[in-house]
Design an enzyme around this catalytic site. Structure first.
Site, PDB file in Angstrom:
ATOM      1  N   ALA A  75       0.838  -1.198   0.000  1.00 52.18           N
ATOM      2  CA  ALA A  75       0.000   0.000   0.000  1.00 52.18           C
ATOM      3  C   ALA A  75       0.867   1.239   0.000  1.00 52.18           C
ATOM      4  O   ALA A  75       2.028   1.212   0.417  1.00 52.18           O
ATOM      5  CB  ALA A  75      -0.927  -0.006   1.221  1.00 52.18           C
ATOM      6  N   ASP A  76       0.273   2.330  -0.464  1.00 51.55           N
ATOM      7  CA  ASP A  76       0.933   3.626  -0.384  1.00 51.55           C
ATOM      8  C   ASP A  76      -0.128   4.681  -0.093  1.00 51.55           C
ATOM      9  O   ASP A  76      -1.240   4.609  -0.601  1.00 51.55           O
ATOM     10  CB  ASP A  76       1.661   3.964  -1.686  1.00 51.55           C
ATOM     11  CG  ASP A  76       2.559   5.182  -1.514  1.00 51.55           C
ATOM     12  OD1 ASP A  76       3.625   5.029  -0.890  1.00 51.55           O
ATOM     13  OD2 ASP A  76       2.183   6.267  -1.974  1.00 51.55           O
ATOM     14  N   THR A  77       0.233   5.644   0.746  1.00 51.00           N
ATOM     15  CA  THR A  77      -0.692   6.708   1.128  1.00 51.00           C
ATOM     16  C   THR A  77      -0.153   8.049   0.635  1.00 51.00           C
ATOM     17  O   THR A  77       0.988   8.405   0.909  1.00 51.00           O
ATOM     18  CB  THR A  77      -0.877   6.742   2.653  1.00 51.00           C
ATOM     19  OG1 THR A  77      -1.352   5.472   3.107  1.00 51.00           O
ATOM     20  CG2 THR A  77      -1.888   7.820   3.047  1.00 51.00           C
TER      21      THR A  77
END
Length: 206
Positions: A75-77
């Site tokens: 994941a990446d935010t």
């Protein structure tokens, strides 16, 4: 397609304790944690949504090569003001600039999530949450900077900490702002054969 057995391994391609905590909240504990070390610099004119999806997939690909036959979740935010991608603040100057930009404004938190299945299939999703900050007083900014909570956080804040008082409205997934959209992640895993409910049931028996 036959669902894999409970022994199917799940690898989390992230060192984020927040993502581990969020997965544990729904009874999912990865069999391994293997952070991806990739260049997270935005490409020229890259839009925030595209950036989040690209990085999530790049992280998953980097880690999947080390764990053949496993589910790999990455994941990446990204915190974005319009088309602008805010940095993961590494010093007080960056954090101060982020807070000044977010003060009294609405911004987006975009979560990119990628799952690579044991068969090698890539599935990528992007989730957007709208967050509206109140106008921040100088003493609030000074206090927050002194707390150190902002360090390494996208946009220079952590919603699960003191910065919760800054957010006057959140529209969409709260867990996405923390670091991992649980509704979408659960659907991604369960829809591609990972035994989420069996895993949660086993954790409950520990």
């Amino acid at each position: 397609m036959t669902a894999p057995a409970l022994s199917a391994r799940l690898v989390l391609a992230s060192a984020s304790p927040r993502r581990l905590d969020l997965l544990a909240q729904i009874g999912i504990v990865p069999d391994a944690v293997d952070p991806a070390e990739i260049d997270e610099t935005p490409l020229p004119r890259e839009l925030p949504l595209d950036h989040a999806k690209r990085l999530a997939e790049a992280k998953a690909v980097a880690v999947a090569s080390r764990h053949p036959g496993c589910f790999v979740l990455a994941a990446d935010t990204v915190v974005a003001c319009g088309r602008r991608i805010l940095p993961k603040a590494e010093n007080e100057a960056e954090a101060r600039q982020c807070l000044a930009l977010l003060s009294g404004r609405r911004h987006r938190v975009i979560g990119g999530v990628c799952l690579i299945t044991p068969s090698g299939r890539h599935v990528v999703r992007a989730i957007s949450t709208a967050v509206a900050f109140k106008r921040l007083a100088a003493e609030e900014v000074a206090f927050y900077l002194s707390s150190g909570e902002w360090r390494g956080k996208a946009g220079g804040y952590a919603i699960q900490g003191f910065a919760a008082v800054f957010a006057r409205q959140i529209t969409g997934s709260y867990s996405n702002v923390v670091g991992l959209p649980l509704h979408e992640t659960y659907g991604l895993l369960s829809g591609n054969g990972y035994p989420c409910l069996e895993s949660a049931s086993c954790r409950g028996q520990d």
